[in-house]
Design a protein around this motif. Structure first.
Motif, PDB file in Angstrom:
ATOM      1  N   GLU A  64       0.844  -1.193   0.000  1.00 29.11           N
ATOM      2  CA  GLU A  64       0.000   0.000   0.000  1.00 29.11           C
ATOM      3  C   GLU A  64       0.881   1.245   0.000  1.00 29.11           C
ATOM      4  O   GLU A  64       1.561   1.547   0.981  1.00 29.11           O
ATOM      5  N   GLN A  65       0.845   1.967  -1.115  1.00 26.51           N
ATOM      6  CA  GLN A  65       1.649   3.167  -1.300  1.00 26.51           C
ATOM      7  C   GLN A  65       0.820   4.234  -1.986  1.00 26.51           C
ATOM      8  O   GLN A  65      -0.002   3.928  -2.862  1.00 26.51           O
ATOM      9  N   ASN A  66       1.046   5.504  -1.597  1.00 27.17           N
ATOM     10  CA  ASN A  66       0.369   6.569  -2.323  1.00 27.17           C
ATOM     11  C   ASN A  66       1.269   7.072  -3.448  1.00 27.17           C
ATOM     12  O   ASN A  66       2.414   6.619  -3.602  1.00 27.17           O
ATOM     13  N   GLN A  67       0.766   8.004  -4.235  1.00 29.29           N
ATOM     14  CA  GLN A  67       1.518   8.479  -5.392  1.00 29.29           C
ATOM     15  C   GLN A  67       2.822   9.165  -5.002  1.00 29.29           C
ATOM     16  O   GLN A  67       3.822   9.057  -5.715  1.00 29.29           O
ATOM     17  N   HIS A  68       2.821   9.869  -3.881  1.00 30.79           N
ATOM     18  CA  HIS A  68       4.043  10.525  -3.403  1.00 30.79           C
ATOM     19  C   HIS A  68       5.110   9.479  -3.071  1.00 30.79           C
ATOM     20  O   HIS A  68       6.279   9.612  -3.451  1.00 30.79           O
ATOM     21  N   GLN A  69       4.707   8.424  -2.385  1.00 30.26           N
ATOM     22  CA  GLN A  69       5.640   7.356  -2.020  1.00 30.26           C
ATOM     23  C   GLN A  69       6.148   6.618  -3.256  1.00 30.26           C
ATOM     24  O   GLN A  69       7.330   6.256  -3.336  1.00 30.26           O
ATOM     25  N   PHE A  70       5.279   6.415  -4.222  1.00 28.43           N
ATOM     26  CA  PHE A  70       5.673   5.746  -5.460  1.00 28.43           C
ATOM     27  C   PHE A  70       6.672   6.602  -6.235  1.00 28.43           C
ATOM     28  O   PHE A  70       7.661   6.096  -6.774  1.00 28.43           O
ATOM     29  N   LEU A  71       6.447   7.898  -6.269  1.00 22.98           N
ATOM     30  CA  LEU A  71       7.397   8.789  -6.937  1.00 22.98           C
ATOM     31  C   LEU A  71       8.744   8.748  -6.218  1.00 22.98           C
ATOM     32  O   LEU A  71       9.794   8.659  -6.863  1.00 22.98           O
ATOM     33  N   GLU A  72       8.716   8.806  -4.888  1.00 26.15           N
ATOM     34  CA  GLU A  72       9.974   8.778  -4.145  1.00 26.15           C
ATOM     35  C   GLU A  72      10.749   7.501  -4.446  1.00 26.15           C
ATOM     36  O   GLU A  72      11.964   7.533  -4.677  1.00 26.15           O
ATOM     37  N   ARG A  73      10.051   6.359  -4.442  1.00 26.81           N
ATOM     38  CA  ARG A  73      10.757   5.105  -4.717  1.00 26.81           C
ATOM     39  C   ARG A  73      11.325   5.092  -6.134  1.00 26.81           C
ATOM     40  O   ARG A  73      12.451   4.642  -6.365  1.00 26.81           O
ATOM     41  N   THR A  74      10.569   5.601  -7.096  1.00 26.34           N
ATOM     42  CA  THR A  74      11.058   5.666  -8.469  1.00 26.34           C
ATOM     43  C   THR A  74      12.339   6.497  -8.540  1.00 26.34           C
ATOM     44  O   THR A  74      13.307   6.115  -9.204  1.00 26.34           O
ATOM     45  N   VAL A  75      12.346   7.609  -7.825  1.00 23.19           N
ATOM     46  CA  VAL A  75      13.489   8.522  -7.879  1.00 23.19           C
ATOM     47  C   VAL A  75      14.731   7.904  -7.239  1.00 23.19           C
ATOM     48  O   VAL A  75      15.804   7.866  -7.847  1.00 23.19           O
ATOM     49  N   TRP A  76      14.612   7.417  -6.004  1.00 25.37           N
ATOM     50  CA  TRP A  76      15.828   6.895  -5.364  1.00 25.37           C
ATOM     51  C   TRP A  76      16.270   5.587  -5.998  1.00 25.37           C
ATOM     52  O   TRP A  76      17.471   5.274  -6.024  1.00 25.37           O
ATOM     53  N   HIS A  77      15.323   4.825  -6.533  1.00 25.50           N
ATOM     54  CA  HIS A  77      15.635   3.594  -7.259  1.00 25.50           C
ATOM     55  C   HIS A  77      16.527   3.922  -8.464  1.00 25.50           C
ATOM     56  O   HIS A  77      17.588   3.311  -8.657  1.00 25.50           O
ATOM     57  N   CYS A  78      16.112   4.910  -9.243  1.00 23.36           N
ATOM     58  CA  CYS A  78      16.933   5.345 -10.380  1.00 23.36           C
ATOM     59  C   CYS A  78      18.265   5.913  -9.907  1.00 23.36           C
ATOM     60  O   CYS A  78      19.318   5.673 -10.515  1.00 23.36           O
ATOM     61  N   GLY A  79      18.236   6.675  -8.818  1.00 32.30           N
ATOM     62  CA  GLY A  79      19.450   7.285  -8.305  1.00 32.30           C
ATOM     63  C   GLY A  79      20.467   6.264  -7.842  1.00 32.30           C
ATOM     64  O   GLY A  79      21.677   6.408  -8.094  1.00 32.30           O
ATOM     65  N   GLN A  80      20.013   5.217  -7.169  1.00 32.41           N
ATOM     66  CA  GLN A  80      20.941   4.195  -6.696  1.00 32.41           C
ATOM     67  C   GLN A  80      21.600   3.461  -7.870  1.00 32.41           C
ATOM     68  O   GLN A  80      22.797   3.179  -7.854  1.00 32.41           O
ATOM     69  N   HIS A  81      20.825   3.179  -8.897  1.00 29.72           N
ATOM     70  CA  HIS A  81      21.401   2.513 -10.068  1.00 29.72           C
ATOM     71  C   HIS A  81      22.368   3.439 -10.807  1.00 29.72           C
ATOM     72  O   HIS A  81      23.369   2.976 -11.373  1.00 29.72           O
ATOM     73  N   ALA A  82      22.085   4.730 -10.806  1.00 26.54           N
ATOM     74  CA  ALA A  82      23.019   5.673 -11.417  1.00 26.54           C
ATOM     75  C   ALA A  82      24.334   5.690 -10.639  1.00 26.54           C
ATOM     76  O   ALA A  82      25.423   5.792 -11.232  1.00 26.54           O
ATOM     77  N   ARG A  83      24.259   5.585  -9.320  1.00 21.13           N
ATOM     78  CA  ARG A  83      25.478   5.456  -8.508  1.00 21.13           C
ATOM     79  C   ARG A  83      26.271   4.211  -8.912  1.00 21.13           C
ATOM     80  O   ARG A  83      27.509   4.224  -8.934  1.00 21.13           O
ATOM     81  N   GLN A  84      25.560   3.143  -9.216  1.00 25.84           N
ATOM     82  CA  GLN A  84      26.231   1.918  -9.627  1.00 25.84           C
ATOM     83  C   GLN A  84      26.989   2.110 -10.939  1.00 25.84           C
ATOM     84  O   GLN A  84      28.068   1.538 -11.129  1.00 25.84           O
ATOM     85  N   LEU A  85      26.436   2.921 -11.835  1.00 26.25           N
ATOM     86  CA  LEU A  85      27.145   3.216 -13.086  1.00 26.25           C
ATOM     87  C   LEU A  85      28.452   3.954 -12.810  1.00 26.25           C
ATOM     88  O   LEU A  85      29.489   3.668 -13.429  1.00 26.25           O
ATOM     89  N   MET A  86      28.414   4.917 -11.897  1.00 28.71           N
ATOM     90  CA  MET A  86      29.646   5.624 -11.541  1.00 28.71           C
ATOM     91  C   MET A  86      30.653   4.657 -10.935  1.00 28.71           C
ATOM     92  O   MET A  86      31.859   4.718 -11.225  1.00 28.71           O
ATOM     93  N   TRP A  87      30.180   3.749 -10.114  1.00 28.90           N
ATOM     94  CA  TRP A  87      31.025   2.734  -9.478  1.00 28.90           C
ATOM     95  C   TRP A  87      31.664   1.820 -10.522  1.00 28.90           C
ATOM     96  O   TRP A  87      32.832   1.453 -10.424  1.00 28.90           O
ATOM     97  N   VAL A  88      30.871   1.450 -11.543  1.00 27.46           N
ATOM     98  CA  VAL A  88      31.388   0.621 -12.634  1.00 27.46           C
ATOM     99  C   VAL A  88      32.532   1.336 -13.350  1.00 27.46           C
ATOM    100  O   VAL A  88      33.589   0.750 -13.614  1.00 27.46           O
TER     101      VAL A  88
END
Length: 271
Positions: A218-242
């Motif tokens: 159970e998530q609202n739209q604000h929570q879903f947006l937040e997860r989308t953002v940090w999810h993308c951000g963490q993977h972008a960090r992985q690219l820098m790490w690579v």
């Protein structure tokens, strides 16, 4: 970088753990929510049994009794919580008082744009002969990772169009023969156009308290947006790490302040 969920100290409640009350975390390498879940439990001194579903075939069989085929999942006896929602994990294991304050939607959107722009800058710096190298202990290539980042953003818009977010939404990969730089760039541009169109037409009127149609709880739209953002951000960090792991001097990296205030894992990758 300090994740938002540790801005306020919390105390751990009584778990009442016994022989049949073992806490288990089912995870896989490179999974953003998996890493965050393990860090969350470790920070609050909650002992758990680690179950890497890619390294142990029996781990997924154990999840079958719950009717689950995805991670991260935290189990305790006959109860479970999806690791994507830390509040549910906290309730399951007895952690109290965790601060779940979120950045405003407009700021989250700005961060998403920073991460998507940064992803393409980083992808351009990966040598041609390394594009399809695999990440450590995970059958996902660097190109697949970039596609996944944009697919996450695409799935956010799809949910607004009436397409529920399901497990498979996060498992999409580019088709074989359509995974070159030009294909990924074209897909990225398509996603950005869809995002911009939705933002221009609907963002200001969006009801951020409305429930989001997502598979993980159970998530609202604000929570879903937040997860989308940090999810993308963490993977972008992985690219820098690579890139750093290939001894590439990263040009125009994503700055640390872009991650501030987001519920990010501390680490980039699992040990």
């Amino acid at each position: 970088m300090t994740p938002s969920f540790v801005r306020q100290e919390s105390r751990r409640g009584s778990t009442g753990m016994g022989k049949d009350d073992v806490i288990r975390v089912y995870w896989q390498p490179g999974c953003t929510s998996c890493l965050r879940t393990k860090e969350f439990l470790t920070r609050y001194d909650v002992p758990f049994e680690s179950r890497n579903v890619l390294a142990d075939d029996q781990a997924f069989e154990e999840l079958a009794r719950f009717g689950l085929r995805h991670v991260p999942i935290v189990t305790r006896g006959d109860r479970w919580a999806n690791g994507a929602i830390l509040k549910d994990v906290a309730d399951l294991v007895g952690i109290e008082g965790v601060d779940m304050t979120m950045l405003p939607p407009q700021e989250l959107w700005r961060r998403l744009e920073l991460f998507l722009d940064g992803t393409m800058r980083l992808y351009a710096q990966i040598p041609d002969d390394a594009l399809h190298n695999l990440l450590p202990n995970r059958p996902r290539s660097y190109t697949d990772l970039v596609y996944h980042i944009f697919s996450n953003a695409d799935a956010f818009v799809e949910e607004k169009e009436g397409i529920p977010l399901v497990v498979e939404s996060y498992r999409r990969r580019p088709a074989e023969g359509a995974n070159g730089r030009e294909h990924i760039a074209a897909y990225a541009q398509t996603v950005r156009s869809r995002l911009n169109d939705w933002h221009d037409k609907t963002f200001a009127a969006c009801d951020w308290k409305k429930r989001a149609d997502v598979f993980y709880g159970e998530q609202n739209q604000h929570q879903f947006l937040e997860r989308t953002v940090w999810h993308c951000g963490q993977h972008a960090r992985q690219l820098m790490w690579v890139l750093e792991g290939m001894n590439v001097l990263v040009k125009d990296p994503i700055p640390d302040q872009a991650f501030a205030g987001l519920p990010m894992p501390q680490k980039v990758w699992d040990d």
